[in-house]
Design an enzyme around this catalytic site. Structure first.
Site, PDB file in Angstrom:
ATOM      1  N   CYS A 273     -29.274  23.715 -20.583  1.00  9.74           N
ATOM      2  CA  CYS A 273     -29.463  24.194 -21.954  1.00  9.74           C
ATOM      3  C   CYS A 273     -28.152  23.966 -22.698  1.00  9.74           C
ATOM      4  CB  CYS A 273     -29.881  25.661 -21.972  1.00  9.74           C
ATOM      5  SG  CYS A 273     -28.676  26.770 -21.208  1.00  9.74           S
ATOM      6  N   THR A 274     -28.030  24.501 -23.899  1.00  8.12           N
ATOM      7  CA  THR A 274     -26.861  24.218 -24.736  1.00  8.12           C
ATOM      8  C   THR A 274     -25.560  24.702 -24.103  1.00  8.12           C
ATOM      9  OG1 THR A 274     -28.277  24.432 -26.691  1.00  8.12           O
ATOM     10  CG2 THR A 274     -25.895  24.434 -27.042  1.00  8.12           C
TER      11      THR A 274
END
Length: 309
Positions: free
Chosen positions: A183-184
């Site tokens: 994810c980020t």
């Protein structure tokens, strides 16, 4: 737009830590005062499962905040990713109390003790290039639309709450494989690994520090990342080396737009884009056009960036 680091006076810190926190209200007010007193802006979320947020300020102010947070019981070893910005990417400072620091809606998960195995950015390419590895992007569809890892599965979720249902529907694809999630900044995939492990899967991994750490540490010529990484502030996206990217936001629907999106006949600045054109009426677009006109008039008068933009 790439902005050289030497002219990026603002330091941005994306941070999180899964940890048992109590006395949240007693933490919230002093923490907000600490940030506001040092000119820090952004958002911090506090829940019984930990802390999450992105903040920006001077290098000295952000360093003081990280030291302050790590002195709180349970928050030593805070996960932090730094980047720069040419100007302040947030409008205000908010410290909020939440049920979860990243909302999945699944009870009885404890990522602090049950998450998958961290994989350092330097080792990520080898893992996701293995034919036995299923690579899953745990971000939302609008984030994935401007960039992801080569070969990654996009669950096409509109929110993280939809991720458990997607896993339930695709459990057969996870059987007998290594599962690598990202994810980020690392927080969503960390919680996602805890959920997948709770279903009985053993070989579950996640990218330590998320995409941001990978883009910071892995040279572009060795990278398996394709496109740009969406970030939740006015920079919109970053690329390798955490340079500011070329993506912009549609001010009608808030969807990130690539250069190609902005060449579409359905794109009008402040009014519409290919992602929302069919869902909006002519009356909607007329209203957005008037809003954009008012914003431009404010800019012409030398006003600061309008919050509605």
């Amino acid at each position: 737009m790439t902005t050289p680091k030497e002219i990026q006076p603002i330091r941005v810190a994306a941070l999180y830590k899964f940890a048992r926190l109590d006395g949240l209200e007693a933490l919230r007010v002093p923490l907000a005062a600490f940030c506001c007193g040092r000119g820090i802006k952004g958002t911090l979320l506090l829940a019984h499962e930990g802390i999450n947020g992105t903040v920006a300020g001077s290098e000295e102010a952000i360093a003081a905040l990280i030291d302050h947070l790590q002195a709180i019981e349970g928050l030593a070893g805070l996960q932090v990713k730094y980047s720069g910005a040419a100007e302040m990417p947030f409008h205000r400072m908010k410290v909020r109390l939440k049920r979860e620091i990243v909302t999945m809606g699944v009870d009885d998960l404890d990522p602090a003790t049950s998450a998958g195995t961290y994989i350092a950015p330097a080792d990520w390419n080898a893992l996701i290039s293995d034919a036995d590895t299923l690579v899953i992007d745990t971000r939302n569809d609008y984030e994935v639309s401007i960039g992801t890892f080569k070969g990654a599965v996009d669950p096409k979720t509109a929110s993280f709450r939809e991720f458990p249902a997607w896993v339930e529907q695709h459990k057969g694809e996870l059987e007998g494989r290594k599962v690598a999630m990202f994810c980020t900044g690392g927080i969503r995939c960390e919680k996602a690994t805890a959920y997948v492990k709770s279903l009985g899967f053993k070989n579950v991994f996640h990218l330590k520090g998320g995409i941001l750490k990978y883009l910071e540490e892995v040279p572009a010529e060795e990278s398996l990342w394709q496109g740009e990484c969406f970030v939740f502030d006015e920079r919109v996206s970053v690329s390798h080396g955490l340079a500011e990217g070329d993506a912009e936001l549609c001010r009608a629907c808030r969807h990130p737009l690539t250069v190609e999106d902005r060449l579409s006949p359905k794109y009008a600045i402040g009014v519409s884009c290919p992602h929302c054109f069919e869902a909006r009426t002519d009356e909607d677009r007329a209203r957005y056009a008037e809003r954009h006109r008012q914003v431009e008039l404010a800019h012409a008068r030398g006003a600061r960036r309008h919050i509605g933009t």
